[in-house]
Scaffold this active site. Structure first.
Site, short mmCIF file in Angstrom:
data_model
loop_
_atom_site.label_atom_id
_atom_site.label_comp_id
_atom_site.label_asym_id
_atom_site.label_seq_id
_atom_site.Cartn_x
_atom_site.Cartn_y
_atom_site.Cartn_z
N ASP A 1 -3.83 -2.69 0.33
CA ASP A 1 -4.35 -3.39 -0.85
C ASP A 1 -3.18 -3.91 -1.68
O ASP A 1 -2.04 -3.44 -1.54
CB ASP A 1 -5.25 -2.48 -1.70
CG ASP A 1 -4.52 -1.30 -2.33
OD1 ASP A 1 -3.64 -0.72 -1.66
OD2 ASP A 1 -4.82 -0.95 -3.49
N GLU B 1 -4.36 2.16 -3.10
CA GLU B 1 -3.16 2.66 -3.77
C GLU B 1 -3.00 2.03 -5.15
O GLU B 1 -2.69 2.70 -6.13
CB GLU B 1 -1.91 2.40 -2.93
CG GLU B 1 -0.69 3.22 -3.34
CD GLU B 1 0.07 2.67 -4.54
OE1 GLU B 1 0.78 3.43 -5.20
OE2 GLU B 1 -0.04 1.46 -4.83
#
Ligand code: BES
Ligand code: MN
Ligand code: MN
Length: 460
Positions: free
Chosen positions: A88, A158
Site C-alpha cells: 500500500d 502499513e
C-alpha cells in the site's frame, strides 16, 4: 560475486519495467475510493511471487486489505528468513505539486540520482523496496543459489497503522515461523555512505475537536464575547511545548530512556549535519528540543507535531465568521520505553484539563505503535553489515531512524523475532511527499546486496 552482477546486468531493464507496472496501480490504503485497486495490487504481488519461484503463494484475507504470503522451503534444517514489506502507498495529494502524475511512473535524472530515478507514489515507500526482494529471490532461484528458506509477507495496511496485521500474526504463528525478519522500508545516509537502521520510533496519533457555540456566528455580532474554537485550539496547541521546545504534557518523559554520554558521542560520528537540512530544505535554521543535536531530535527524542488543522472559512475571498468548531490531527513520535496507549491517555487528560470552560473538547485516538531498537551484535545485523560492506566497499553506519513501522515491535513480541532494517532509500526521495522517487542505483544495489545477506546469514 560475479553471478549476482551478471544476472542483474542481464535483467535490470526488465526489473525496472516490472516495478513501473506495479507502480501504476494506485494502492492507496487510506482512501476507500481506491479499494478495488488496492485489492488488485495484492493479486499482482501474488502473481509476481509465483513467477519468481515461490510456493504456497496465497492471498490471506484480513478484516482489511489482505496479506500476500509465499515461501520457498529448501531444507527444514536450514534457517528461515521472513521478508516483510507493504504494497500500500500514501495518498498522492497535494496532487498539483507533482511534476508528473503520481501513478504514471517516469524515469528522470537528478543531482542526487545521476543514473536516474523512478518518480511515482510508492516508488521508494515501499513498492520499489519490497520488489528488490522479489527480484533478489528470482535471482537466487534462477542461479540455484538460494542458501536457506525464505518466506514473504507483504501487507496492504502499513500506511494506515497495520491494524489487522496484529491479528494475522497472532493467528499464523506456525506459518510465519522463521529465524529473522528482513525489511527494506527505511533508508541509508547517502549512496556513498551506507547505513543500517537500528531503531524506529513509536507513534501515538489522535484527532482533537474543540467545540464552541452551537452554530457558526457573525464575527462582528458575537466576536469578542464568545470563544472562537480556532483561537482556543491554537493557544492550546502552542502550550503543548515550552520555550525550550520541551513537551509540557505531565508524565510525557517519565519512561524515556536517556542515552549515556558515550552512546551520544558514538551517534555524533554519523556524517549527518545541520547543513544537510538547511540546504536540502531551504531553511535558515533548524528547530527543536534544547540540548540535543538534530540527529538526536529525530531519533532518540520523542516529539509532538500537528499534522493538520482546520475549521472556519477557507474558501476564496473573506467571510466574517466565528466558527463553531475547530479540529487538528496530532501525532507524537515515541522512543523506548514510552507506551503508545499510555501517551495517548496522558495527552487526552492533559488536553481536556487545559481547555477553558468556554469550549468543549473531544479527543479521538487513531493508531499507535511501539518503538523498536535492535542490537548490532546479533547474527542478522552482522549478515546485513557484511553484505553492505561487500557491495558498497564501506562498513555501514548504525543509525536510529525517526520513522515508524509499528509492526516491527509486534513481530518481536508475538514471534520472538528480531528485524533487520536494511533499507536503501534516501531521505531526499520524498516519501509521503509530492514527486516521490527511488534511485535506479538504489534499486539495483538492493537487489545485489540482498542475496549476499542470505549467504552470510546462512553461513555457520
Ligand atoms: N517506511 C515508512 C517508515 C520509515 C521511513 C521508517 C523511512 C524509517 C525511514 C513507513 O511506511 C511509514 O511511513 N510509517 C508511518 C507510520 C504508519 C503508522 C503510518 C510513519 O512513520 O509515519
Ligand atoms: Mn514504508
Ligand atoms: Mn510510509
Amino acid at each position: 560475486m560475479e553471478y549476482i552482477k551478471n544476472y542483474i546486468t542481464q535483467n535490470k531493464d526488465r526489473f525496472i519495467e516490472e516495478l513501473i507496472e506495479l507502480l501504476k496501480i494506485p494502492s492507496i490504503s487510506a482512501d476507500s475510493a481506491y479499494k478495488e485497486q488496492t485489492f488488485k495490487t495484492a493479486d499482482e504481488v501474488k502473481k509476481r511471487l509465483i513467477e519468481a519461484g515461490a510456493d504456497k503463494v496465497e492471498i490471506c484475507q484480513t478484516d482489511g486489505y489482505p496479506v500476500v504470503y509465499g515461501e520457498k522451503i529448501i531444507d527444514t534444517n536450514k534457517p528461515t528468513v521472513l521478508v516483510y514489506g507493504h504494497y500500500d502507498v500514501q495518498p498522492a495529494d497535494p496532487i498539483n505539486l507533482w511534476e508528473s502524475p503520481p501513478f504514471e511512473p517516469i524515469i528522470k535524472k537528478t543531482t542526487i540520482h545521476p543514473e536516474g530515478a523512478i518518480f511515482a507514489r510508492g516508488a521508494c515507500d515501499d513498492k520499489g523496496q519490497f520488489y528488490m526482494h522479489v527480484k533478489a529471490f528470482e535471482l537466487m532461484m534462477k542461479t540455484n543459489t538460494l542458501p536457506c528458506n525464505i518466506k514473504f509477507m507483504i501487507e496492504g495496511e502499513e500506511e494506515i497503522g497495520s491494524e489487522n496485521l496484529g491479528t494475522f500474526v497472532k493467528q499464523n504463528k506456525v506459518k510465519l515461523k522463521a529465524d529473522v525478519i528482513l525489511i527494506s522500508d527505511t533508508g541509508i545516509i547517502a549512496n556513498d555512505v551506507p547505513s543500517i537502521t537500528t531503531g524506529l520510533r513509536g507513534l501515538s496519533y489522535l484527532e482533537v475537536e474543540v467545540i464552541g457555540p452551537n452554530r457558526d456566528l457573525h464575527s462582528g455580532l458575537y466576536g469578542g464575547a464568545v470563544a472562537n474554537p480556532i483561537n482556543i485550539l491554537t493557544k492550546m496547541i502552542a502550550s503543548l511545548t515550552d520555550e525550550n521546545n520541551h513537551i509540557t504534557i505531565p508524565g510525557f518523559y517519565d519512561k524515556v530512556v536517556n542515552l549515556s554520554d558515550a552512546e551520544r558521542q558514538e551517534m555524533a560520528k554519523a556524517p549527518i549535519t545541520d547543513k544537510n537540512y538547511l540546504e536540502s530544505l531551504n531553511i535558515a535554521a533548524v528547530h527543536g528540543e534544547k540540548g540535543y543535536t538534530s540527529l538526536e531530535r529525530v531519533s532518540i527524542r520523542p516529539t509532538l507535531d500537528v499534522n493538520g488543522i482546520w475549521g472556519g472559512y477557507i474558501g476564496e475571498g473573506a467571510k466574517t465568521v466565528l466558527p463553531s468548531k475547530a479540529y487538528a490531527k496530532i501525532s507524537m513520535r515515541l522512543v523506548p520505553h514510552q507506551i503508545s496507549d499510555e501517551i495517548t491517555e496522558l495527552f487526552s487528560k492533559h488536553f481536556e484539563s487545559i481547555a477553558p470552560k468556554s469550549v468543549k473538547v473531544k479527543v479521538t485516538p487513531h493508531h499507535g505503535g511501539a518503538p523498536y531498537v535492535t542490537p548490532t551484535d546479533f547474527n542478522g545485523y552482522i549478515a546485513a553489515k557484511k553484505a553492505m560492506e561487500t557491495t558498497y566497499g564501506k562498513t555501514p553506519i548504525p543509525v536510529r531512524s525517526g520513522g515508524s513501522i509499528p509492526i516491527v515491535a509486534l513481530f518481536e513480541k508475538e514471534l520472538g523475532l528480531k528485524s533487520v532494517l536494511m533499507g536503501f532509500g534516501l531521505d531526499s526521495d520524498a516519501i509521503h511527499s509530492p514527486n516521490e522517487h527511488y534511485g535506479i542505483f538504489n534499486f539495483l544495489k538492493g537487489i545485489e546486496t540482498i542475496p549476499l545477506f542470505f549467504n552470510y546469514y546462512s553461513e555457520k
